[in-house]
Structure formats: structure tokens, C-alpha cells
Scaffold this motif. Structure first.
Motif, PDB file in Angstrom:
ATOM      1  N   ARG A   1       3.409  -4.301   3.386  1.00 58.88           N
ATOM      2  CA  ARG A   1       4.228  -3.007   3.755  1.00 58.88           C
ATOM      3  C   ARG A   1       3.003  -1.785   3.551  1.00 58.88           C
ATOM      4  N   ILE A   2       3.233  -0.829   4.208  1.00 56.95           N
ATOM      5  CA  ILE A   2       2.562   0.278   3.959  1.00 56.95           C
ATOM      6  C   ILE A   2       3.519   1.366   3.980  1.00 56.95           C
ATOM      7  N   PHE A   3       3.622   2.069   2.733  1.00 53.83           N
ATOM      8  CA  PHE A   3       4.675   2.998   2.545  1.00 53.83           C
ATOM      9  C   PHE A   3       4.145   4.389   2.342  1.00 53.83           C
ATOM     10  N   PHE A   4       4.406   5.267   3.202  1.00 54.66           N
ATOM     11  CA  PHE A   4       4.034   6.670   3.144  1.00 54.66           C
ATOM     12  C   PHE A   4       5.132   7.608   2.504  1.00 54.66           C
ATOM     13  N   TYR A   5       4.361   8.358   1.459  1.00 55.66           N
ATOM     14  CA  TYR A   5       5.429   9.150   0.622  1.00 55.66           C
ATOM     15  C   TYR A   5       4.749  10.540   0.468  1.00 55.66           C
ATOM     16  N   HIS A   6       5.463  11.483   0.044  1.00 60.02           N
ATOM     17  CA  HIS A   6       4.960  12.821  -0.245  1.00 60.02           C
ATOM     18  C   HIS A   6       4.634  13.423   1.267  1.00 60.02           C
ATOM     19  N   ASP A   7       3.401  13.998   1.212  1.00 63.93           N
ATOM     20  CA  ASP A   7       2.898  14.441   2.527  1.00 63.93           C
ATOM     21  C   ASP A   7       2.194  13.249   3.243  1.00 63.93           C
ATOM     22  N   GLY A   8       2.314  12.251   2.665  1.00 68.49           N
ATOM     23  CA  GLY A   8       1.620  10.984   3.468  1.00 68.49           C
ATOM     24  C   GLY A   8       2.441  10.856   4.692  1.00 68.49           C
ATOM     25  N   VAL A   9       3.599  11.188   4.573  1.00 69.24           N
ATOM     26  CA  VAL A   9       4.486  11.024   5.757  1.00 69.24           C
ATOM     27  C   VAL A   9       4.060  11.499   6.955  1.00 69.24           C
ATOM     28  N   ASN A  10       3.080  12.644   7.007  1.00 61.54           N
ATOM     29  CA  ASN A  10       2.545  13.185   8.214  1.00 61.54           C
ATOM     30  C   ASN A  10       1.780  12.418   8.866  1.00 61.54           C
ATOM     31  N   ASN A  11       1.105  11.371   8.078  1.00 60.44           N
ATOM     32  CA  ASN A  11       0.196  10.179   8.730  1.00 60.44           C
ATOM     33  C   ASN A  11       1.042   9.565  10.037  1.00 60.44           C
ATOM     34  N   GLY A  12       2.412   9.873  10.124  1.00 59.57           N
ATOM     35  CA  GLY A  12       3.050   9.148  11.272  1.00 59.57           C
ATOM     36  C   GLY A  12       3.353  10.163  12.303  1.00 59.57           C
TER      37      GLY A  12
ATOM     38  N   ILE B   1       0.827  -1.230  -0.037  1.00 60.84           N
ATOM     39  CA  ILE B   1       0.065   0.011  -0.028  1.00 60.84           C
ATOM     40  C   ILE B   1       0.942   1.359  -0.229  1.00 60.84           C
ATOM     41  N   VAL B   2       0.392   2.208  -0.856  1.00 56.03           N
ATOM     42  CA  VAL B   2       1.200   3.525  -0.816  1.00 56.03           C
ATOM     43  C   VAL B   2       0.270   4.492  -0.450  1.00 56.03           C
ATOM     44  N   ILE B   3       0.512   5.316   0.539  1.00 58.55           N
ATOM     45  CA  ILE B   3      -0.241   6.568   0.846  1.00 58.55           C
ATOM     46  C   ILE B   3       0.409   7.584   0.681  1.00 58.55           C
ATOM     47  N   ASN B   4      -0.152   8.897  -0.425  1.00 60.28           N
ATOM     48  CA  ASN B   4       0.662   9.640  -0.802  1.00 60.28           C
ATOM     49  C   ASN B   4       0.199  11.080  -0.085  1.00 60.28           C
ATOM     50  N   GLU B   5      -0.869  11.105   0.782  1.00 58.60           N
ATOM     51  CA  GLU B   5      -1.241  12.358   1.084  1.00 58.60           C
ATOM     52  C   GLU B   5      -1.460  12.336   2.769  1.00 58.60           C
ATOM     53  N   GLY B   6      -1.300  13.381   3.536  1.00 55.78           N
ATOM     54  CA  GLY B   6      -1.423  13.560   4.945  1.00 55.78           C
ATOM     55  C   GLY B   6      -2.796  13.159   5.261  1.00 55.78           C
ATOM     56  N   PRO B   7      -2.852  13.158   6.488  1.00 52.02           N
ATOM     57  CA  PRO B   7      -4.248  12.910   7.228  1.00 52.02           C
ATOM     58  C   PRO B   7      -5.241  14.119   7.130  1.00 52.02           C
ATOM     59  N   TYR B   8      -6.605  14.032   7.047  1.00 52.76           N
ATOM     60  CA  TYR B   8      -7.481  14.958   7.415  1.00 52.76           C
ATOM     61  C   TYR B   8      -7.616  15.961   6.059  1.00 52.76           C
ATOM     62  N   THR B   9      -6.557  16.300   5.450  1.00 54.23           N
ATOM     63  CA  THR B   9      -6.846  17.165   4.153  1.00 54.23           C
ATOM     64  C   THR B   9      -7.538  16.587   3.353  1.00 54.23           C
ATOM     65  N   HIS B  10      -6.862  15.181   2.856  1.00 56.92           N
ATOM     66  CA  HIS B  10      -7.304  14.435   1.690  1.00 56.92           C
ATOM     67  C   HIS B  10      -7.903  13.002   2.667  1.00 56.92           C
ATOM     68  N   GLN B  11      -8.750  12.569   1.564  1.00 57.26           N
ATOM     69  CA  GLN B  11      -9.284  11.067   2.241  1.00 57.26           C
ATOM     70  C   GLN B  11      -8.431   9.811   2.027  1.00 57.26           C
ATOM     71  N   SER B  12      -7.081  10.155   1.370  1.00 57.20           N
ATOM     72  CA  SER B  12      -6.352   8.971   1.027  1.00 57.20           C
ATOM     73  C   SER B  12      -6.005   8.052   2.355  1.00 57.20           C
ATOM     74  N   SER B  13      -5.538   8.763   3.455  1.00 54.52           N
ATOM     75  CA  SER B  13      -5.279   7.815   4.280  1.00 54.52           C
ATOM     76  C   SER B  13      -6.753   7.229   5.067  1.00 54.52           C
TER      77      SER B  13
END
Lengths: 130, 139, 102
Positions: free
Chosen positions: A36-47, A5-17
Motif C-alpha cells: 500500500r502507499i499511504f498519503f498523510y499530512h500534506d501528502g494527500v495533495n498528491n491525489g 510506503i508513507v508519503i507525508n508531503e504534497g507534490p512539488y514543494t518537497h521532493q518526498s513524492s
């Protein structure tokens, strides 16, 4: 089947997470493996461990941490994307002389090679983004 | 496909956004440079506004951002030599291949002859190319 | 096997649905989710284009995203199958790769 799984956007602004979370829960429920779940771009902010969402809202970082603990998921935050955006674990904090770290439990910081490896090892790579 | 060690998958990097307005173009390039070390079958696709990533004469002095466009011309050194640009996307934007950087690589199987690595492909050819991929990463 | 294409944006906001329809190979599947569900609704200016594409592609739309937006599954274009997250997982498994149109 093994999913990456790849998540490219942060939480709350986008629905992606949120979408990814529902997808992963459904996949686990069906007996699939999440490689694995890989967080990229603003997706890193999920962490980030420092988010304090209102009590009547979902806490995405906490949900990911809890799901990871329950199912032994590998949550990987891209180091290059994380450094730009101020996501640090304790080791990175020391290495860069910062006075705080903010990575939630269950997440780890690693390189982009982890994304490529997920593409190679997983049967399907599913990307959630903007 | 079996996911044993040594497996080679077809990886496609799909670039559909212009550079600088968002970080996707730059961070896509960062993935591609890392991916080059994994000995997979790599194709880069530039379609829609992604074609603007390859324009020559990019000058970012006035916006305070790093000009990363030179990196595309280094892709050949990383054995990344299948770079596809959608013909229709160029035409719709009033662009031609002359507006883009020339991208080349040195073919080690042909006495290091310098060869073209940028291919302008039509919609149908691109459709077939995407469909045969094992992994598509979109940026 | 064929590819699963996902579109998560409204065709009123982005061109991802259009690009997907342009570059998805005949016989592929398209799943509309998040704001992408707007592209699955009847009587929009994009409905006709989606209906026409159904001769070459099979369409799915994520029910929970329709409901969340106050839309009705009854107003989904004829021939588009409403699915849930379990079906999303199945669709992913049934196709040989997933192309997310971002």
C-alpha cells in the motif's frame, strides 16, 4: 518482500513524492510487492486531479495514477487529513454537500487504520516526508 | 516476523517537532488514537523539539488554534502507557519533567491502580528502545 | 539485523542528521538522500562529525541526489558508499526496519 510506503508531503514543494516514486519503481522492478502507499499530512495533495503542471514538468498525480493502474497499487489518501485540506472523492462530495470532487483515478480515500494495517502487514514501512 | 493475522509488532511513534507551528504533532496524535484499536505494542517517543508537545499549561486562545494537549492525558484510557521523553532533549532546552504534564494509566492487572506512563530516558536507553522496534513512524 | 536510518535534510538546515547520529544504534546503517546528501560531502563543517560516526555506523548516499545538486561523487567523504535507488530498496530489505528522520 512486501513494502508499505508513507508519503507525508504534497507534490512539488518537497521532493518526498518524487523520491517515493523512484523508490517504488525500483522496488517493483526488483520484483517486490507494494502492499500500500499511504498519503498523510500534506501528502494527500498528491491525489488531486486538478493540478496542471507545465508541459515540460512531470505530472506527479498522473504518474502515480498510471503506476497504480499498471501494477495494481493501492493508493490510499487519509480521510481526516484529506477533509481538512479539501481533497474529496465523489462520495465525500455528496456527503458534505460540496459541488466538486478532485480525487485522481487510482486513489481512494480511507481511514488511518489503513496506515496501521500497512505497518502490520508489510515487511517494511518506508516513510518519505519533509 | 511473519505477517499473519494476530501478529503483534512493536510500533514506535517518534515525535520530534513542537506543536502548533506545524500540524505534525496533532496528526501524529490522531494516528496514535486510531492505532490503539489495533492491539499492537505501542511506544511513543518525544525527543528534540517534540518534548514541547507535552508541556503543561498550553493556552492557544491567542492563536486561534485548538489546544489538543489535553488529549495526551487521555492516552492511558487507550492503553497507551509507554511514553518516553529523552532526558538530554529536555536538558538542552532548559526543561525538566516538572514542566511536562503528568501522564498516567489505570493498570487493569493491578486492581486499576493509577500508574505513571511517562518515562524520562537517557540517550543510550532510547537508542536501544528505538532499535528494537518493528515499525517506526516519524512525525 | 539492524535498522536503516534515512536522513533527507541538509545538516545546515535541520538537526535530523545530528539526531540520527545521536540515536542510531552501533552497527546500524544511515542513508543520506534528497538534501541529506549535503551531509555526505567533504570539507563541510559537519564532515568531521560524520567521519567519526563511521566507526559505529555504515553510511550510504544516494548518487542521483548528489548529481542533481551539481555535486561530485568524488567529493563524498571517504568510506561513504554511493548507491542508487535499487540499492536503496536492497538496503531497506536487508535491515529489519527503517527509521526516517523527519
Amino acid at each position: 518482500m512486501k513494502f508499505g510506503i508513507v508519503i507525508n508531503e504534497g507534490p512539488y514543494t518537497h521532493q518526498s513524492s518524487d523520491s517515493a516514486l523512484q523508490f517504488v519503481k525500483a522496488a517493483l522492478g526488483k520484483g517486490h510487492e507494494i502492499f500500500r502507499i499511504f498519503f498523510y499530512h500534506d501528502g494527500v495533495n498528491n491525489g488531486t486531479d486538478l493540478g496542471v503542471p507545465p508541459q515540460d514538468d512531470r505530472n506527479l498525480a498522473k504518474e502515480w495514477s498510471e503506476l497504480a493502474e499498471k501494477h495494481g497499487l493501492d493508493l490510499v489518501v487519509c480521510i481526516a487529513a484529506a477533509q481538512r485540506r479539501g481533497m474529496l472523492d465523489a462520495d465525500e462530495m455528496k456527503r458534505h454537500g460540496k459541488n466538486a470532487s478532485n480525487l485522481s483515478k487510482g486513489f481512494r480515500i480511507s481511514g488511518l487504520g489503513q496506515l496501521i494495517e500497512a505497518g502490520i502487514q508489510a515487511d517494511r514501512l518506508v516513510t518519505f516526508g519533509d | 516476523m511473519e505477517t499473519a493475522e494476530g501478529v503483534v509488532k512493536k510500533f514506535c511513534y517518534m515525535n520530534r517537532k513542537a506543536p502548533y507551528g506545524t500540524i505534525y504533532a496533532l496528526e501524529s496524535l490522531e494516528v496514535v488514537l486510531i492505532a490503539a484499536a489495533f492491539d499492537q505494542d505501542i511506544s511513543l517517543v518525544f525527543a528534540d523539539d517534540g518534548v514541547y508537545q507535552l508541556t503543561k499549561d498550553q493556552d492557544t486562545d491567542g492563536i486561534g488554534m485548538k489546544n489538543f494537549s489535553k488529549t495526551y492525558s487521555a492516552l492511558g484510557d487507550y492503553d497507551i502507557n509507554k511514553i518516553y521523553v529523552e532526558k538530554e532533549s529536555l536538558e538542552e532546552r532548559g526543561l525538566s519533567v516538572d514542566d511536562l504534564q503528568a501522564l498516567t494509566y489505570e493498570d487493569e492487572d493491578d486492581d486499576w491502580a493509577e500508574k505513571n506512563s511517562l518515562f524520562v530516558v537517557g540517550r543510550e536507553e532510547l537508542t536501544a528502545l528505538i532499535d528494537e522496534q518493528d515499525v517506526v513512524l516519524s512525525f | 539485523m539492524t535498522m536503516l536510518h534515512t536522513v533527507n535534510k541538509s545538516p545546515f538546515e535541520r538537526n535530523t542528521l545530528e539526531s540520527c547520529l545521536r540515536l542510531a544504534k552501533k552497527g546500524s546503517a544511515v542513508l543520506l538522500f534528497e538534501d541529506g546528501v549535503i551531509g555526505a560531502m567533504q570539507n563541510t563543517k559537519f564532515s568531521e562529525k560524520v567521519s567519526q560516526a563511521m566507526s559505529d555506523l555504515s553510511f550510504y548516499v544516494l548518487g542521483p541526489d548528489i548529481k542533481a545538486r551539481g555535486l561530485s561523487e568524488k567529493k563524498v567523504i571517504d568510506g561513504i558508499k554511493v548507491v542508487d535507488y535499487n540499492d536503496f530498496v536492497d538496503l531497506t530489505a536487508e535491515h529489519n526496519a527503517v527509521q526516517s528522520w523527519l
